[in-house]
Design an enzyme around this catalytic site. Structure first.
Site, PDB file in Angstrom:
ATOM      1  N   CYS A 267       0.889  -1.236  -0.086  1.00 55.76           N
ATOM      2  CA  CYS A 267      -0.165  -0.113   0.141  1.00 55.76           C
ATOM      3  C   CYS A 267       0.860   1.331  -0.013  1.00 55.76           C
ATOM      4  CB  CYS A 267      -0.805  -0.010   1.224  1.00 55.76           C
ATOM      5  SG  CYS A 267      -0.122  -0.097   2.672  1.00 55.76           S
TER       6      CYS A 267
ATOM      7  N   CYS B 228       2.634   1.973   3.342  1.00 56.19           N
ATOM      8  CA  CYS B 228       3.908   0.902   3.479  1.00 56.19           C
ATOM      9  C   CYS B 228       4.975   1.605   2.832  1.00 56.19           C
ATOM     10  CB  CYS B 228       3.473  -0.312   3.048  1.00 56.19           C
ATOM     11  SG  CYS B 228       1.838  -1.045   3.324  1.00 56.19           S
TER      12      CYS B 228
END
Lengths: 77, 348
Positions: A11, A14
């Site tokens: 994501c 992240c």
């Protein structure tokens, strides 16, 4: 040598956490080994349910949010 | 300088915080209650657009609605951010594990509204719940309510339609989450979860408790994060809405999305499911449609299907659910949304 693991499957947050953590680790000047964990079974084995998460030497230090580089430095020490 | 400033105890800091909060609240209230006057003055006096023109009403609508909705968002997102600091996914899982089905479904739907959730962590959350002994149907109640009943949707509905519509949305959203989770639980679909999920060994993360300054910091972070992300959608959505307000003739939508057309609800859901947007982008458009004669049930069904069922989330969930369970999940939730759409069209 610190073992740093970033949990999360690709994501945007992240990736941001990975970048910030690297900045923090470099500013601290510590030796570290950073690994990105994207396998869900492995993520869950840490007890983490919201990504991104930061694991330092096997301990979950952060889950489900981003924090500042200063904050990360404290978590890395 | 004030002599009292030398008191460097805990309490003077606490008082400073309270005073700052009170001052901010006062400024917020004064601004908020004078927005209409301010927007009229800006549009007709400062920009000297003639009153009563299409362009004027569009501009006034935009200048009034954007700050109003954003101010509401800031206040509510901050409050919810603080509430959320009490409900981590770990704690919610603890509350839900081992609960009986019916009670569990209700509790899961309620907790779904206050537990921090991002569809990007739907998979670890699903595994975490299921392996901790939360029944499958209860897990689904959570997964339906968490994205659908959220503070951004509620603030926008409140700001643009009033509290009745916001409350209706909140209640029916919860009902859909409770009932569809319960139905999925009754269907005994556990074997349609990918096998590796049940073999995964979920660890337990330690639950840390936070101090009040940390909770306030989380509230502020939520405002920066959420309002920072949604404000362009709010502005763009309201701009589109303002255009429709000023230019599209009254009752234009009545023939397409009005009560008379029975097929309007299923059509709205069919268009809504594959669409992916957040509540902030969709609601101002929805409001404009409604103002031009679309039926409330149809419009709510459209909104719910856009927010609650989204293609990216379905793709992510495919990692843990077999196709049949995914299809059932989408089918059951879509049916719930359809029923809500028809119900509102009938009642209102």
């Amino acid at each position: 040598m610190k073992k740093i693991q970033i949990l999360g499957s690709g994501c945007a947050k992240c990736n941001q956490l990975t970048e910030l953590t690297e900045v923090a680790a470099k500013e601290l000047g510590i030796l570290y080994n950073l690994e990105k964990v994207t396998d869900y079974a492995k993520i869950v084995s840490f007890g983490v349910m919201s990504t991104p998460a930061l694991v330092v030497d096997g301990r979950v230090r952060l889950s489900g949010k981003l924090v500042s580089v200063e904050e990360l430095k404290k978590l890395l020490q | 300088m004030n002599a009292k400033g030398t008191e460097s105890t805990c309490c003077s800091r606490l008082w400073q915080t309270i005073a700052a909060a009170a001052a901010l609240t006062a400024v917020w209230l004064i601004l908020y209650s004078n927005l209409l006057t301010l927007s009229k003055w800006l549009t007709y006096d400062l920009l000297s657009i003639s009153e009563g023109s299409h362009f004027g009403s569009a501009v006034e609508f935009f200048i009034f609605e954007v700050p109003k909705v954003l101010m509401l968002l800031v206040a509510v997102v901050f409050a919810v951010g603080i509430i959320r600091s009490f409900f981590t996914p770990e704690r919610t899982r603890k509350l839900l594990s081992g609960k009986k089905e019916a009670v569990g479904n209700v509790l899961a739907a309620l907790l779904g509204t206050v537990t921090p959730f991002c569809s990007c962590s739907a998979v670890p959350l699903f595994i975490g719940f299921v392996t901790a002994g939360v029944p499958l149907g209860v897990t689904f109640s959570f997964l339906v309510s968490a994205p659908m009943v959220n503070e951004v949707a509620l603030v926008l509905l409140f700001g643009l339609f009033g509290w009745k519509v916001a409350l209706l949305y909140f209640t029916t959203g919860l009902l859909i989450a409770i009932i569809s989770g319960w139905v999925i639980g009754r269907m005994k679909l556990e074997r349609h979860v990918e096998e590796w999920v049940y073999q995964a060994i979920a660890g337990e993360a330690e639950i840390t408790s936070l101090s009040w300054p940390e909770r306030v910091a989380q509230g502020t972070a939520a405002v920066r994060d959420i309002v920072g992300k949604v404000w362009p959608y709010v502005a763009a959505g309201i701009a589109v809405g303002a255009g429709i307000h000023g230019y599209v003739p009254e009752n234009f939508m009545a023939s397409i999305m009005g009560k008379g057309a029975w097929w309007s609800v299923p059509l709205a859901v069919a268009i809504g499911v594959p669409m992916y947007s957040n509540a902030a982008g969709i609601i101002p458009v929805v409001q404009a449609l409604l103002a031009k004669g679309a039926a409330l049930g149809t419009v709510l069904a459209f909104m719910m299907s856009v927010i609650a069922l989204s293609l990216p989330e379905i793709v992510i969930l495919r990692k843990v659910l077999k196709p049949r369970l995914i299809a059932t999940f989408v089918g059951v939730v879509a049916t719930g949304i359809l029923l809500v759409g028809y119900l509102f069209n009938m009642l209102l």
